[in-house]
Design an enzyme around this catalytic site. Structure first.
Site: not given
Ligand code: NAD
Length: 471
Positions: A217, A251
């Site tokens: 991720e 993010c």
């Protein structure tokens, strides 16, 4: 001391988790639900302690940023998992080919074993307990490696987790990069890494030595594209929270905006208006989260200096003297930006938003496609053709239309990157599958016609089967 901080202890813990897992390789639904309930209670009962620990780690972490970004998201994910676990665990029926009849075909979802989870610093509760909850739901033992930049959260988490779970089932690992390196070279049954693309490459290499499957991720530059017909006020109201939450240290925060040239002045003006209502000033403002550490603070200011020196117009949205020890930065808009500037060459991960202009959709699509595939992409438009043009002709891990970042928290949507923003997914049923092995099972009963195909070959039955099935 519950937090594991030496390589020796990491290695010992791994072996003890492997043994523990093998003592009961398939956990019942009831046991798993019980684990999830304990995890949820631990978080609900200790919200203030988590808010305080995160505040310590960041220097100043808005309590509401913690509630929104770390606590609601985690609790909602656990609730959703508990609601769906029974149906996820049920073996799934598949069809049996005529050639193999009579038989049954199914997939059994089996726990993988000992799972490693590596956590970044930006949302250390959501990004540790989120994957942990899913891995527990799938019946695994879990070792969590926390970031070296969130020691208070790591210590709190270890104390709380190991007051209700044994280290053989869940262990929290702290320490610096040497521990992270040792951790990621263990022969886990799955390694789940959240962090930067650069470290992701190192982690995947380490995992490859033991053929450990990885979920990565990662990050990247997530564009936001505003079409020329949408009301700018509305567009700003839909993306601004995604950019200011945690001071942009997210993010999936919009990294840069594509705006039609003639709308840039209006966009800057609206951003200024909305932001100054949200944060009249950032100094000493408890709602504004600090940049995590000096290195990040210097990096972000370096991006502004570099952009300024190369001709960008740098517009901080509150005008005040910045106290470097507090490390709070106002959202800063950049116009007249180009690709020679560092700010367009790396993920920003902070409260800076460059505005790029575009003349037509093809130009914006071309720019996105010539760069690394982003983790998220945001479209601000009610024009279906515009939406479809962008959706079908670009890649991104996930998309919001007329919204920003919330796709991550929508539990039934899988989450993950594509290309250099990551591989694999979690959240939703996809998360359960990531932490399970879907074992294919073909089951025959008492009747079988397999002997009809036995040698010697060349008989009538062989000819018939070939005629029926080779066509
Ligand atoms: P990072 O890559 O520096 O660190 C992440 C983790 O990796 C930390 O726990 C760290 O201790 C560990 N680590 C560092 N060096 C290592 C090494 N050599 N070997 C093994 N492990 C190592 O990332 P960060 O600064 O903590 O977080 C910011 C990055 O994470 C940004 O790029 C952001 O986009 C990304 N991120 C992605 C997601 C997502 O869900 N896709 C979520 C949050 C953050």
């Amino acid at each position: 001391m519950h937090l594991i901080q030496t390589i020796n202890d990491v290695n010992e813990c791994f072996v003890s988790q492997q043994n523990h897992f093998l003592s009961k390789p398939y956990k019942s639904y009831e046991d798993r639900i019980n684990d999830l309930k304990k995890l949820k209670k631990l978080l609900l009962d200790n919200q203030d302690a988590f808010i305080e620990a995160l505040n310590k780690d960041f220097g100043s972490r808005s309590a509401d940023d913690t509630k929104i970004g770390d606590i609601i998201t985690t609790i909602s994910g656990i609730n959703y998992t508990m609601k769906n676990l029974k149906s996820w665990m049920k073996p799934k029926k598949r069809k049996v080919d005529l050639l193999f009849q009579p038989a049954k075909a199914s997939i059994l979802f089996q726990p993988l074993g000992v799972v490693g989870v590596v956590v970044p610093w930006n949302y250390p509760v959501f990004l540790s307990l989120g994957p942990l909850a899913t891995a527990l739901a799938a019946g695994n033992c879990v070792m969590l490696k926390m970031s070296e930049f969130t020691p208070a959260t790591a210590t709190l988490l270890a104390g709380l987790i190991n007051s209700v779970f044994t280290k053989k089932q869940i262990a929290i690992v702290g320490g610096e990069v040497d521990i992270a390196t040792a951790f990621t070279s263990l022969a886990f049954d799955h390694l789940f890494f959240t962090g930067s693309t650069n470290v992701g490459k190192i982690v995947m290499q380490a995992a490859a030595k033991n053929l450990v499957p990885v979920t990565l991720e990662l990050g990247g530059k997530s564009p936001a594209i505003i079409d020329d017909k949408i009301d700018i006020k509305l567009a700003v109201s839909r993306f601004i929270l995604g950019k200011v939450l945690n001071s942009g240290q997210t993010c999936v925060a919009p990294d840069y905006i594509f705006c039609p040239e003639e709308k840039v002045a209006e966009l800057v003006d609206e951003l200024q208006k909305v932001y100054s209502k949200m944060y009249p000033k950032v100094a000493n403002n408890k709602d504004c989260t600090s940049i995590i550490n000096n290195a990040q603070f210097e990096r972000l200011n370096g991006l502004l200096d570099d952009a300024r020196s190369l001709g960008a117009n740098v517009i901080p949205l509150t005008v005040e003297t910045i106290d470097k020890t507090e490390r709070k930065m106002p959202l800063t808009v950049l116009t007249d930006v180009n690709d020679d500037m560092k700010v367009m060459q790396q993920e920003i991960f902070g409260p800076i938003i460059p505005i790029l202009t575009y003349k037509n959709t093809t130009e914006a699509i071309h720019y996105i496609n010539k760069n690394d595939r982003p983790l998220a992409l945001y479209i601000y438009s009610f024009d279906k053709k515009f939406q479809q043009d962008i959706l079908l002709n670009t890649h991104a891990g996930g998309v919001c239309i007329n919204e920003a970042t919330f796709h991550v928290a929508n539990d039934d949507l899988p989450f993950g990157g594509v290309g250099s923003s990551g591989m694999g997914q979690y959240h939703g049923e996809e998360g359960f599958k990531t932490f399970s092995h879907g074992k294919s099972i073909l089951e025959k009963g008492k009747i079988s016609f397999a002997h009809l195909l036995f040698p010697p070959f060349g008989g009538l039955m062989h000819k018939l089967v070939y005629k029926l099935f080779i066509r």
